[in-house]
Design a protein around this motif. Structure first.
Motif, PDB file in Angstrom:
ATOM      1  N   GLY A 160      28.518  22.379  30.778  1.00  0.00           N
ATOM      2  CA  GLY A 160      28.152  23.572  31.035  1.00  0.00           C
ATOM      3  C   GLY A 160      28.916  24.674  30.405  1.00  0.00           C
ATOM      4  N   PRO A 161      28.896  26.131  30.447  1.00  0.00           N
ATOM      5  CA  PRO A 161      29.511  27.093  29.801  1.00  0.00           C
ATOM      6  C   PRO A 161      30.170  27.395  29.819  1.00  0.00           C
ATOM      7  CG  PRO A 161      28.805  27.822  32.126  1.00  0.00           C
ATOM      8  CD  PRO A 161      28.319  26.096  32.815  1.00  0.00           C
ATOM      9  N   PRO A 162      30.331  27.849  29.148  1.00  0.00           N
ATOM     10  CA  PRO A 162      32.108  27.662  28.240  1.00  0.00           C
ATOM     11  C   PRO A 162      33.599  28.995  29.117  1.00  0.00           C
ATOM     12  CG  PRO A 162      30.810  29.426  26.941  1.00  0.00           C
ATOM     13  CD  PRO A 162      30.000  28.821  27.868  1.00  0.00           C
TER      14      PRO A 162
ATOM     15  N   TYR B  87      34.493  33.000  30.551  1.00  0.00           N
ATOM     16  CA  TYR B  87      35.125  33.654  30.384  1.00  0.00           C
ATOM     17  C   TYR B  87      36.027  33.098  29.137  1.00  0.00           C
ATOM     18  CZ  TYR B  87      36.055  39.161  29.701  1.00  0.00           C
ATOM     19  OH  TYR B  87      36.538  40.232  28.906  1.00  0.00           O
ATOM     20  N   GLY B  88      36.328  33.902  27.431  1.00  0.00           N
ATOM     21  CA  GLY B  88      37.298  33.804  27.149  1.00  0.00           C
ATOM     22  C   GLY B  88      37.082  32.615  25.614  1.00  0.00           C
ATOM     23  N   LEU B  89      36.050  32.148  26.136  1.00  0.00           N
ATOM     24  CA  LEU B  89      36.246  30.241  25.633  1.00  0.00           C
ATOM     25  C   LEU B  89      34.474  30.530  24.694  1.00  0.00           C
ATOM     26  CD1 LEU B  89      37.507  28.286  28.201  1.00  0.00           C
ATOM     27  CD2 LEU B  89      38.872  29.131  25.939  1.00  0.00           C
ATOM     28  N   ARG B  90      34.244  29.824  24.003  1.00  0.00           N
ATOM     29  CA  ARG B  90      32.961  29.588  23.147  1.00  0.00           C
ATOM     30  C   ARG B  90      32.814  28.392  23.141  1.00  0.00           C
ATOM     31  NH1 ARG B  90      32.583  34.062  24.522  1.00  0.00           N
ATOM     32  NH2 ARG B  90      31.828  35.835  23.665  1.00  0.00           N
ATOM     33  N   ARG B  91      32.253  28.133  23.049  1.00  0.00           N
ATOM     34  CA  ARG B  91      31.680  26.571  22.699  1.00  0.00           C
ATOM     35  C   ARG B  91      30.878  26.272  21.161  1.00  0.00           C
ATOM     36  NH1 ARG B  91      26.158  24.887  24.673  1.00  0.00           N
ATOM     37  NH2 ARG B  91      25.267  26.571  24.557  1.00  0.00           N
TER      38      ARG B  91
ATOM     39  N   ASN C  92      37.358  45.985  36.212  1.00  0.00           N
ATOM     40  CA  ASN C  92      36.380  47.208  36.390  1.00  0.00           C
ATOM     41  C   ASN C  92      36.431  48.377  36.101  1.00  0.00           C
ATOM     42  OD1 ASN C  92      34.204  44.839  37.116  1.00  0.00           O
ATOM     43  ND2 ASN C  92      35.118  45.031  39.312  1.00  0.00           N
ATOM     44  N   LEU C  93      37.384  48.379  36.179  1.00  0.00           N
ATOM     45  CA  LEU C  93      37.544  50.057  35.801  1.00  0.00           C
ATOM     46  C   LEU C  93      37.753  49.925  34.500  1.00  0.00           C
ATOM     47  CD1 LEU C  93      39.081  52.904  37.113  1.00  0.00           C
ATOM     48  CD2 LEU C  93      40.921  52.261  37.049  1.00  0.00           C
ATOM     49  N   ARG C  94      38.486  49.179  34.212  1.00  0.00           N
ATOM     50  CA  ARG C  94      38.362  49.167  32.510  1.00  0.00           C
ATOM     51  C   ARG C  94      36.955  48.911  31.990  1.00  0.00           C
ATOM     52  NH1 ARG C  94      42.947  44.724  31.600  1.00  0.00           N
ATOM     53  NH2 ARG C  94      42.212  45.020  29.198  1.00  0.00           N
ATOM     54  N   GLY C  95      35.895  48.638  32.234  1.00  0.00           N
ATOM     55  CA  GLY C  95      34.398  48.690  32.077  1.00  0.00           C
ATOM     56  C   GLY C  95      34.493  46.590  31.606  1.00  0.00           C
ATOM     57  N   LEU C  96      34.944  46.146  32.089  1.00  0.00           N
ATOM     58  CA  LEU C  96      34.627  44.807  31.147  1.00  0.00           C
ATOM     59  C   LEU C  96      34.869  44.489  32.353  1.00  0.00           C
ATOM     60  CD1 LEU C  96      38.718  43.891  30.153  1.00  0.00           C
ATOM     61  CD2 LEU C  96      36.946  44.833  29.079  1.00  0.00           C
ATOM     62  N   ARG C  97      33.693  42.982  31.926  1.00  0.00           N
ATOM     63  CA  ARG C  97      32.167  42.308  32.162  1.00  0.00           C
ATOM     64  C   ARG C  97      32.677  40.498  32.027  1.00  0.00           C
ATOM     65  NH1 ARG C  97      28.886  46.119  35.279  1.00  0.00           N
ATOM     66  NH2 ARG C  97      26.722  44.321  34.882  1.00  0.00           N
ATOM     67  N   THR C  98      31.903  39.786  33.263  1.00  0.00           N
ATOM     68  CA  THR C  98      32.345  38.759  33.029  1.00  0.00           C
ATOM     69  C   THR C  98      31.234  38.445  32.000  1.00  0.00           C
ATOM     70  OG1 THR C  98      30.220  38.397  34.654  1.00  0.00           O
ATOM     71  CG2 THR C  98      32.981  38.932  35.690  1.00  0.00           C
ATOM     72  N   ASP C  99      31.448  36.918  31.583  1.00  0.00           N
ATOM     73  CA  ASP C  99      31.270  36.088  30.699  1.00  0.00           C
ATOM     74  C   ASP C  99      29.013  36.258  30.791  1.00  0.00           C
ATOM     75  OD1 ASP C  99      31.769  34.151  32.891  1.00  0.00           O
ATOM     76  OD2 ASP C  99      30.845  32.879  31.838  1.00  0.00           O
TER      77      ASP C  99
ATOM     78  N   ARG D  66      36.917  38.683  43.089  1.00  0.00           N
ATOM     79  CA  ARG D  66      38.017  37.873  43.632  1.00  0.00           C
ATOM     80  C   ARG D  66      37.917  36.228  43.307  1.00  0.00           C
ATOM     81  NH1 ARG D  66      39.972  34.711  47.502  1.00  0.00           N
ATOM     82  NH2 ARG D  66      42.084  34.943  47.873  1.00  0.00           N
ATOM     83  N   GLY D  67      36.328  36.112  43.464  1.00  0.00           N
ATOM     84  CA  GLY D  67      36.157  34.812  43.348  1.00  0.00           C
ATOM     85  C   GLY D  67      35.981  34.691  41.609  1.00  0.00           C
ATOM     86  N   THR D  68      35.681  35.080  41.282  1.00  0.00           N
ATOM     87  CA  THR D  68      35.437  35.253  39.388  1.00  0.00           C
ATOM     88  C   THR D  68      36.731  35.404  39.221  1.00  0.00           C
ATOM     89  OG1 THR D  68      34.611  37.544  39.263  1.00  0.00           O
ATOM     90  CG2 THR D  68      33.004  36.439  39.689  1.00  0.00           C
ATOM     91  N   VAL D  69      37.630  36.035  39.296  1.00  0.00           N
ATOM     92  CA  VAL D  69      39.200  36.071  38.675  1.00  0.00           C
ATOM     93  C   VAL D  69      39.466  34.541  38.945  1.00  0.00           C
ATOM     94  CG1 VAL D  69      41.307  37.097  39.206  1.00  0.00           C
ATOM     95  CG2 VAL D  69      39.557  39.107  38.476  1.00  0.00           C
ATOM     96  N   HIS D  70      39.727  34.369  40.365  1.00  0.00           N
ATOM     97  CA  HIS D  70      39.956  32.872  40.855  1.00  0.00           C
ATOM     98  C   HIS D  70      40.144  31.823  40.356  1.00  0.00           C
ATOM     99  CE1 HIS D  70      41.681  30.520  43.738  1.00  0.00           C
ATOM    100  NE2 HIS D  70      40.706  29.657  43.551  1.00  0.00           N
TER     101      HIS D  70
END
Length: 524
Positions: free
Chosen positions: A176-178, A180-184, A245-252, A259-263
């Motif tokens: 599985g992928p790590p 956002y905020g984590l790494r393998r 999104n307003l800060r220009g940040l993206r998901t992993d 809403r779903g990705t934050v949840h």
């Protein structure tokens, strides 16, 4: 792979004509080298030579499980040829009973053999000690062998599952992928770190293991901010996604937040340092099932936490309260209203709705989403889920084409987009067509992507966007040139070998490099 092998020389044509025509069926899973198709064929050829058979056709399933007929194209073709009376042979040679299949129901294995025997074609097992001649002894031994073949798979499944559970309890990551905020992080058998694995990279040494470690400081701080904003400031997942999104940040996966990705970030225990596995299981080609929490395998404190466990617990408490304060009837009334409004339901619809508790809350309260659907009068058909998925993918297709066109123009490329077909012409040098490939899950739990090439447009490059398991975000991109890859359809697995994965990229940067225009310096 299905191949036909007929090699009749002029010098021995009369001798070969006197031999009985036979087909061989070989199958290789991944369990042991002694069952490679080449080794099977050698044993089968020796048997054929000694018994007076001439092998005129080969049916080969390579890298296929024997638990069922699904996915075994060669055996399906063999049975079809027999049933349709197009088989040009009177015997089928197989290495042993287990190569015919490790069916969990021994009667299924017998049924496929019966189909052949009814058509006048014998099935012979070349490496077995019994002759498959229909005698009482061979029938008894064959039945035992079939049961043993199925039992072997069950025992192997138990051993593999036990080994995976042990590794989870030791704190090692199992696929599985790590997130956002984590790494393998790859570590050796002594626990020494060897380096971070990027997307698509896997360990190459069996004794190496993988753990989760904190990612870049910016991502770690963003995860912590999300938890504080949710717990202390009382902000909703949708508000948090809008702020990110307003800060220009993206998901992993380099997509905008929703809403779903934050949840998903707020409910996953890996952010509190816990290693949890077996939430969902699928064994021996059965259906995937959601397991109760008491069946989960876990190791608390296995990884360095990104958020304090108390803060994580507070986030779960707030999420639970949103549904706990609602009675069963109230939750069902909200779900029924959503059904009346949309005409169908899915986990995606539930998680994207501000009015509804999360899909996980419905699963917890009612045992499964399917039961909750039934209680509100919705009888889900797979097509209903596809309707919602297709709607999302159509929107994503427009977004990807827009983003790609804009980026090509930004790097200095000349771009023309056909308003009817969305075919892109780049620098008047090559054309590109973008297709979205939906992720599908097989009965065995494997992931597959079907790519349909637009043969009518004949683009020079087909950009295939592979979606994640939930069909919400892209995971990678295949740049498939028509000169090398041009079938009407292409079926991809998670790993496809160098012949196809050589065209796989994590981003579209390679396409943008192709579109760049280099300025030539004027020579005085």
């Amino acid at each position: 792979m299905l191949t036909g092998t007929v090699d009749v020389g002029s010098d021995n044509r009369g001798t070969l004509a006197a031999l009985t025509r036979a087909a061989q069926y070989v199958r290789m899973s991944t369990e042991h080298q002694k069952y490679s198709t080449q080794n099977q064929s050698e044993i089968i050829q020796k048997y054929a030579d000694s018994k007076g058979y001439r092998i005129v056709r080969t049916y080969a399933d390579e890298g296929k499980s024997g638990l069922s007929l699904d996915g075994r194209g060669a055996l399906q073709k063999l049975i079809s040829d027999v049933q349709n009376h197009v088989a040009d042979f009177s015997a089928i040679l197989v290495y042993d009973v287990s190569r015919w299949g490790r069916f969990q129901d021994a009667d299924e294995s017998a049924y496929y053999e019966y189909i052949c025997r009814r058509a006048g074609i014998r099935v012979l097992y070349c490496a077995e000690q019994f002759e498959n001649d229909g005698s009482p002894v061979s029938t008894i031994v064959k039945g035992v062998k079939r049961a043993m073949a199925g039992e072997y798979s069950r025992e192997l499944s138990v051993k593999v599952f036990t080994g995976q559970c042990h590794l989870i309890e030791l704190g090692y990551r199992q696929g599985g992928p790590p997130g956002y905020g984590l790494r393998r992080m790859l570590i050796d058998q002594g626990g020494e770190q060897k380096g971070v694995l990027t997307r698509g990279e896997h360990k190459s040494i069996q004794t190496d293991r993988v753990i989760l470690v904190p990612g870049p400081d910016e991502e770690v701080e963003t995860v912590r901010w999300m938890y504080h904003a949710f717990v202390e400031d009382g902000r909703s997942e949708r508000d948090i996604a809008a702020a990110l999104n307003l800060r220009g940040l993206r998901t992993d996966l380099d997509r905008p937040w929703n809403r779903g990705t934050v949840h998903q970030v707020l409910i996953n225990e890996k952010y509190a340092g816990n290693n949890v596995w077996n939430r969902v299981s699928c064994k021996l080609k059965g259906r995937r099932i959601q397991n109760a929490p008491d069946m989960w395998v876990r190791a608390d404190g296995a990884f360095e936490p990104l958020v304090d466990p108390e803060l994580f617990a507070a986030a779960q408490e707030r999420i639970d309260r949103r549904s706990d304060r609602l009675s069963d009837d109230e939750m069902l009334n909200l779900l029924r209203a959503a059904f009346d409004d949309r005409g169908y339901l899915s986990g995606l619809i539930i998680d994207e709705s501000d009015r509804l508790p999360s899909s996980s809350a419905y699963r917890t309260r009612f045992g499964s989403l399917l039961r909750a659907y039934h209680l509100v009068g919705f009888r889900p058909d797979r097509d209903y889920e596809y309707v919602e998925i297709n709607r999302v993918l159509r929107q994503l297709h427009r977004q990807v084409v827009d983003d790609t066109s804009r980026e090509i123009a930004r790097v200095g490329g000349e771009i023309h987009r056909d308003p009817e077909t969305d075919l892109l012409s780049v620098n008047r040098e090559f054309t590109a067509s973008i297709v979205i490939s939906r992720c599908r899950e097989t009965w065995g739990g494997s992931l597959r992507w079907h790519i349909r090439f637009d043969t009518g447009l004949s683009p020079d490059i087909t950009v295939a966007v592979r979606m994640d398991e939930l069909n919400r975000q892209p995971i990678d991109y295949y740049l498939l040139p028509r000169i090398d890859v041009s079938p009407p359809r292409l079926r991809l697995a998670q790993d496809n070998g160098l012949s196809f994965d050589a065209y796989r990229f994590d981003t579209l940067d390679h396409l943008y490099v192709m579109a760049m225009r280099s300025q030539l310096m004027e020579i005085a």
